[in-house]
Design an enzyme around this catalytic site. Structure first.
Site, PDB file in Angstrom:
ATOM      1  N   TRP A  24      -0.927  -5.651  -6.211  1.00  0.00           N
ATOM      2  CA  TRP A  24      -2.217  -5.496  -5.549  1.00  0.00           C
ATOM      3  C   TRP A  24      -3.182  -4.888  -6.555  1.00  0.00           C
ATOM      4  CZ3 TRP A  24      -3.836  -7.382  -1.043  1.00  0.00           C
ATOM      5  CH2 TRP A  24      -5.092  -6.969  -0.579  1.00  0.00           C
TER       6      TRP A  24
ATOM      7  N   LYS B  62      -8.324  -2.065  -8.132  1.00  0.00           N
ATOM      8  CA  LYS B  62      -6.900  -2.179  -8.451  1.00  0.00           C
ATOM      9  C   LYS B  62      -6.552  -3.490  -9.153  1.00  0.00           C
ATOM     10  CE  LYS B  62      -5.271   0.744  -4.631  1.00  0.00           C
ATOM     11  NZ  LYS B  62      -6.527   0.845  -3.867  1.00  0.00           N
TER      12      LYS B  62
ATOM     13  N   TYR C 235      -1.389   6.800  -4.624  1.00  0.00           N
ATOM     14  CA  TYR C 235      -1.747   7.666  -3.499  1.00  0.00           C
ATOM     15  C   TYR C 235      -0.690   8.769  -3.389  1.00  0.00           C
ATOM     16  CZ  TYR C 235      -5.006   3.953  -2.253  1.00  0.00           C
ATOM     17  OH  TYR C 235      -6.028   3.024  -2.277  1.00  0.00           O
TER      18      TYR C 235
ATOM     19  N   ASN D 208       4.080  -2.382   1.589  1.00  0.00           N
ATOM     20  CA  ASN D 208       2.991  -2.004   0.697  1.00  0.00           C
ATOM     21  C   ASN D 208       3.289  -0.594   0.190  1.00  0.00           C
ATOM     22  OD1 ASN D 208       1.885  -4.398   1.562  1.00  0.00           O
ATOM     23  ND2 ASN D 208       0.305  -3.469   2.844  1.00  0.00           N
TER      24      ASN D 208
ATOM     25  N   ASN E  38      -0.349  -7.172   8.561  1.00  0.00           N
ATOM     26  CA  ASN E  38      -0.454  -6.254   7.432  1.00  0.00           C
ATOM     27  C   ASN E  38      -0.774  -4.856   7.953  1.00  0.00           C
ATOM     28  OD1 ASN E  38      -0.930  -5.839   4.337  1.00  0.00           O
ATOM     29  ND2 ASN E  38      -2.721  -4.910   5.302  1.00  0.00           N
ATOM     30  N   GLU E  39       0.108  -3.909   7.676  1.00  0.00           N
ATOM     31  CA  GLU E  39      -0.119  -2.480   7.912  1.00  0.00           C
ATOM     32  C   GLU E  39      -0.548  -2.148   9.338  1.00  0.00           C
ATOM     33  OE1 GLU E  39      -2.649  -0.806   4.910  1.00  0.00           O
ATOM     34  OE2 GLU E  39      -1.148  -1.030   3.337  1.00  0.00           O
TER      35      GLU E  39
END
Length: 695
Positions: A562, A583, A483, A477, A428-429
């Site tokens: 998410w 969230k 953002y 994502n 992830n990321e």
């Protein structure tokens, strides 16, 4: 390790024995209950706990599951306790267990566990989310109380995944502890704490299913033979049975493989029909059963098409998914069965048919519930990158690399037989800077395919680069409209990526926006994601716009909101309080469904008629003309203000009905929406219109 291959021919035992199945099944199950020797004893109660800096007399009694961070981490203390906690318990070992085999199994300790029996160190486990097991047969005193001491350590480590994460690293023995007692000859629980049985679905179609049952056997008794039986039932009758005599050398561990052939199988078909066969694997000596393990068998076949998305059993299935962290208010990650059940009930109410269990392996019971409810599952290891933070998610050193591989093997072997799991997630990321993780991710991908060739790998990316071309599926994502940017940016990204890389199987692994149920506004303004003001109506707008973009693109194989629930993140200072990532579509305590929850429910759960008036928590209105909106499964709805109709409106493609330029009178106004028909559905709220907005 010696292996026996599968050959798919009906056994001689089965030929000509279709009659009398119910009687046979009853007698067989009676025999199993009469002779089964395996015991599984929970050891959750009466532990004494203290931190390492405390003296022996400072212990306090706790029951498991337990975390010492339920208060400080959830209060938003960025310096919440990360260190060593000691758990000690007196365990009486019965004298009649002499001659058996004893194992201690831990379902989850974060993140290092050192285990001692009678003050002697017997082993260490490094990794906070997988189960682990130690054999203690020769380490205990029979007929006496024995001391079991566990030193749990959630301190920061440079060689254990995860290094970073936008979530709390709760410390403690936060899942169950078991004492397993077996015969000297048993189905081994020592293979990375797996069930010891792997049901490999080699060929599945509506016509037939070929399954290879791989069984790990372990023998401490003298040389001899045993009969291994594998029995498949559908709840009422025996579907097939295979058996084989096996030779067992003392001290040997062997892998046996038995073929299972099922004609015209009933398939595990997601939420529509999550049917599972039950497979009983048993060992017999001298006509008596000495051990048995039961595993689910949900037969299914599936694939992902780069242009058309996900297909289950030959039919297109849009994956309406959410992500889920394993914590909640007041208890942290020390969840009980009822907590998992409540989470799943809320998901099913909303119409969820897919889930990403982020960012680590979760409780076995949660995977059991996914099987039972037919929810397609993405299971992953905690290889978490820094995301928007400054820390590192990957350190290129041998101990870190080996730990990640260990955790991947644990994930796959422990949860191999869950039919709901359709994807193994690898990262992830991550970022391709400094220590570049690309080659290591390739190693993980190869390891996953070696462990399980039947399931595709996937990953969650948040940037361009070589990382996006390793796993079989890829997902991103995306937070377009939270953002920065706007939801329209998501459409641009998806179309551009699909056009540039038509071979990629593209999904959305995360998308979401924060919201506080206490932050209400009667105009739509995009807030600062890092600020204290997180109005609920912006989250609703965000999800409405993002979902429209996703739904119009069938090449997107799966999407995962998410998050399903607010969750703990001690370092966050935003929203209505510190320490919470807000969230979620449901609040951290699971008591309040936010408006966006009902938008998805109206779109995803057509089986339950509903209407929901949005923005009911916005009780004070300062605009003389308002827009009212409802989510409904009905084709149309009518709005009333103080008993006066404002007209009927048709629901749009996304189950939304809107009335614009609705005039309010000064003071209280009763707003009601209703659906037509003999059994109308209604929802209402009283709002107050004030002409003067406070400064």
């Amino acid at each position: 390790m010696k292996q026996q291959k599968c050959n798919y021919f009906p056994s001689l035992w089965w030929r000509g024995r279709e009659k009398g199945l119910s009687t046979f099944l009853f007698l067989l199950l009676f025999s199993i209950s009469l002779h089964a020797q395996r015991q599984d004893i929970l050891l959750n109660n009466n532990w004494n706990f203290r931190f390492s800096h405390q003296v022996q007399g400072d212990t306090r009694r706790v029951d498991l599951p337990h975390t010492w961070n339920a208060q400080d981490a959830l209060a938003g203390k960025i310096d919440y306790k990360r260190g060593i906690g000691n758990y000690e318990k007196a365990l009486y070992i019965r004298p009649e267990w002499k001659g058996k085999r004893l194992f201690l199994r831990f379902d989850g300790v974060n993140s290092i566990a050192d285990v001692f029996i009678n003050r002697k160190h017997i082993g260490e486990h490094r990794g906070g989310y997988g189960a682990f097991i130690f054999e203690i047969t020769d380490l205990v005193k029979y007929g006496e109380k024995n001391s079991v001491l566990v030193r749990a350590n959630n301190g920061e480590q440079l060689d254990i995944m995860p290094l970073v994460g936008d979530f709390n690293f709760y410390g403690g023995i936060y899942r169950d502890v078991h004492l397993l007692i077996t015969d000297e000859t048993c189905i081994s629980p020592l293979d990375y704490a797996s069930p010891g049985v792997y049901l490999v679905q080699e060929v599945v179609s509506p016509q037939e299913a070929k399954v290879c049952a791989k069984v790990n056997l372990s023998n401490r008794a003298a040389d001899g033979t045993a009969e291994l039986q594998v029995l498949v039932t559908d709840g009422t009758k025996v579907i097939c049975k295979e058996s084989r005599n096996v030779s067992l050398k003392q001290g040997a561990d062997i892998l046996e493989q038995l073929p299972l052939l099922i004609q015209k199988p009933r398939l595990w078909n997601g939420c529509e029909d999550p049917f599972m066969y039950q497979v009983s694997i048993s060992l017999h000596k001298d006509g008596k059963q000495i051990d048995s393990v039961t595993q689910p068998l949900g037969l299914r076949y599936y694939h992902t098409d780069p242009d058309k998305g996900f297909f289950l059993n030959g039919k297109h299935l849009p994956l309406h998914g959410v992500c889920r962290h394993q914590d909640r208010a007041e208890v942290g990650n020390a969840l009980r069965p009822q907590h998992h059940e409540e989470d799943v009930a809320l998901m099913r109410e909303m119409g969820v048919n897919a889930i990403r269990l982020a960012h680590y392996p979760q409780a076995t019971y949660m995977y059991d519930l996914m099987d039972k409810h037919g929810i397609v599952t993405w299971a992953e290891i905690p290889f978490v990158g820094p995301g928007g933070y400054a820390d590192k998610g990957f350190v290129d050193q041998a101990s870190f690399r080996e730990n990640g591989k260990q955790q991947l093997i644990e994930l796959i072997r422990q949860h191999y037989n869950h039919p709901s799991i359709c994807f193994w997630g690898l990262f992830n990321e991550l970022k391709e800077v400094g220590d570049n993780p690309v080659e290591y991710v390739k190693e993980l991908n190869a390891l996953a395919k070696q462990e399980d060739p039947t399931r595709p790998t996937t990953s969650a990316s948040n940037q361009d680069g070589n990382l996006n071309f390793i796993t079989e599926n890829i997902a991103w994502n995306r937070y377009d409209g939270w953002y920065g940017s706007t939801p329209k940016t998501l459409a641009t990204f998806l179309d551009r990526t699909h056009k540039k890389h038509p071979e990629l199987r593209i999904g959305i692994s995360e998308y979401g926006a924060g919201a506080s149920i206490y932050h209400q506004q009667d105009s739509l303004k995009q807030p600062s994601a890092s600020g204290w003001w997180h109005p609920e109506n912006w989250q609703t707008y965000y999800h409405m716009e993002n979902w429209k973009i996703i739904a119009e693109r069938p090449f997107v194989w799966g999407t995962f909101v998410w998050n399903m629930f607010d969750f703990g993140a001690a370092h966050r200072t935003e929203g209505d309080r510190p320490g919470i990532n807000d969230k979620g579509l449901v609040t951290f305590d699971r008591k309040v469904r936010k408006d966006a929850f009902y938008f998805y429910k109206a779109n995803w759960n057509k089986q339950e008629p509903m209407i929901y008036l949005a923005e009911k928590r916005c009780r004070l209105r300062y605009q003389p003309e308002q827009t009212f909106m409802a989510f409904t499964t009905a084709p149309e709805a009518e709005l009333f203000v103080n008993g006066v109709s404002c007209g009927k409106q048709k629901a749009d493609t996304y189950s939304t009905v809107v009335w614009k330029n609705v005039k309010l009178t000064s003071g209280e106004n009763i707003i009601r929406v209703t659906t037509p028909g003999k059994k109308p559905l209604t929802d209402e709220v009283t709002v107050e219109y004030k002409e003067d907005r406070p400064l």
